[in-house]
Design a protein around this motif. Structure first.
Motif: not given
Length: 153
Positions: A40-41, A37, A45
């Protein structure tokens, strides 16, 4: 390559499913999911900026290697708490029944870090029509996954 990638990423799920209970598979899936999680963020970007810079630079290999190692360092930095306190973190977030997921996360964290670093910049090979490099990597990664399964069996 896509088939090898799918097999490599999910081979442990198949192995756990054959040898252990669905409960064990659930522990593994949640362990992996919680580690991915935050990564992935960052990946969304980073990938956008990476492709823009890759198009603009003349030093593509240098940018690729530096990007890989920056991603690897970020992944290790984010996953360090899991390596040292994985069980406690999972128990705190998910409850005491999920302690096994935390133990699995401790073992899986280095593999997740390397997978993340590779995954965020690997599409550059497809964009530059160097798919043979991705194929070699996927074969290597599949054999590595199989070796880990046999070693920890």
């Amino acid at each position: 390559m896509v088939l090898l990638n799918s097999i490599s990423l999910d081979i442990l799920i198949y192995t756990l499913n054959i040898n252990y209970s669905p409960e064990m598979v659930g522990y593994y899936v949640n362990s992996r999911r919680m580690m991915y999680y935050p990564l992935t963020l960052l990946s969304v970007s980073f990938t956008t900026v990476f492709y823009k810079k890759m198009v603009d630079t003349d030093k593509k290999i240098k940018l690729y290697l530096s990007s890989y190692f920056i991603n690897l360092a970020m992944a290790f930095f984010i996953l360090i708490p899991i390596v040292f306190f994985g069980k406690e973190i999972y128990v705190f977030i998910l409850g005491k029944n999920w302690a096994l997921s935390g133990t699995m996360a401790i073992i899986l964290a280095p593999f997740v870090a390397f997978n993340y670093a590779t995954q965020t910049i690997s599409d550059v090979f497809a964009a530059t029509k160097r798919n043979e490099i991705l194929l070699i990597w996927q074969i290597f990664y599949l054999f590595l996954a199989l070796a880990v399964i046999l070693f920890f069996k």
